[in-house]
Design an enzyme around this catalytic site. Structure first.
Site, PDB file in Angstrom:
ATOM      1  CB  ILE A 173      16.089 -14.096 -53.717  1.00 36.20           C
ATOM      2  CG1 ILE A 173      17.382 -14.734 -54.209  1.00 36.20           C
ATOM      3  CG2 ILE A 173      15.149 -15.177 -53.165  1.00 36.20           C
ATOM      4  CD1 ILE A 173      18.219 -15.384 -53.115  1.00 36.20           C
ATOM      5  N   PRO A 174      13.319 -12.037 -55.166  1.00 36.58           N
ATOM      6  CG  PRO A 174      12.262 -11.224 -57.069  1.00 36.58           C
ATOM      7  CD  PRO A 174      13.333 -12.142 -56.605  1.00 36.58           C
ATOM      8  CG  HIS A 175      11.896 -12.619 -50.034  1.00 33.95           C
ATOM      9  ND1 HIS A 175      13.050 -12.034 -50.532  1.00 33.95           N
ATOM     10  CD2 HIS A 175      11.775 -12.187 -48.760  1.00 33.95           C
ATOM     11  CE1 HIS A 175      13.602 -11.295 -49.592  1.00 33.95           C
ATOM     12  NE2 HIS A 175      12.843 -11.369 -48.511  1.00 33.95           N
ATOM     13  CB  ALA A 176       5.913 -11.547 -50.687  1.00 33.59           C
TER      14      ALA A 176
END
Length: 146
Positions: free
Chosen positions: A64-67
């Site tokens: 779950i790549p998130h920014a």
């Protein structure tokens, strides 16, 4: 909040090919930036910086790549099933084949945390992962998560 609040059928991709995590995140930053009209290189920079803090590979082949982005008004996401799993430095050491990229507004901390928790809860149960992995089309993939 529901997954459909973060993701539309157009935000789903199937059989995505990627040779490594960095290239995959750059490709998905371009896709994710289009919706809210943000510069793709800026989105990529935020995603890659977050990944430097520690892998967003949560295990069982899921990441779950998130920014958190200052110019974003509401959370939005992209879901992908990869053609071949790739190394992601996940917590369990498994390669990743299910990816949910999540862009979050920096200003709305509670909403951002709720969105991240929702995605993580949705991607945790083995039966949900089995449905996602069994999907043959983007519409099936969307139906498996929405």
């Amino acid at each position: 909040m529901k997954i459909s609040d973060l993701l539309s059928p157009a935000d789903v991709a199937i059989d995505v090919r990627a040779s490594n995590k960095t290239l995959l995140l750059q490709e998905f930053a371009t896709r994710a930036a289009a919706g809210p009209g943000l510069p793709a290189d800026r989105v990529a920079s935020y995603l890659l910086k977050r990944e430097e803090l520690g892998s967003t590979g949560i295990g069982k082949g899921v990441a779950i790549p998130h920014a958190r982005l200052p110019d974003l008004q509401r959370p939005c996401g992209l879901l992908a099933k990869l053609k071949q799993p790739i190394e992601f430095d996940a917590i369990d050491g498994q390669a990743v084949d299910i990816l949910f990229v999540l862009l979050l507004p920096a200003a709305a901390e509670t909403e951002a945390l709720a969105a991240l928790a929702l995605v993580a809860r949705t991607l945790r149960p083995p039966e949900n992962l089995a449905r996602l992995r069994a999907a043959k089309t983007a519409s099936e993939l969307y139906a498996a998560i929405a």
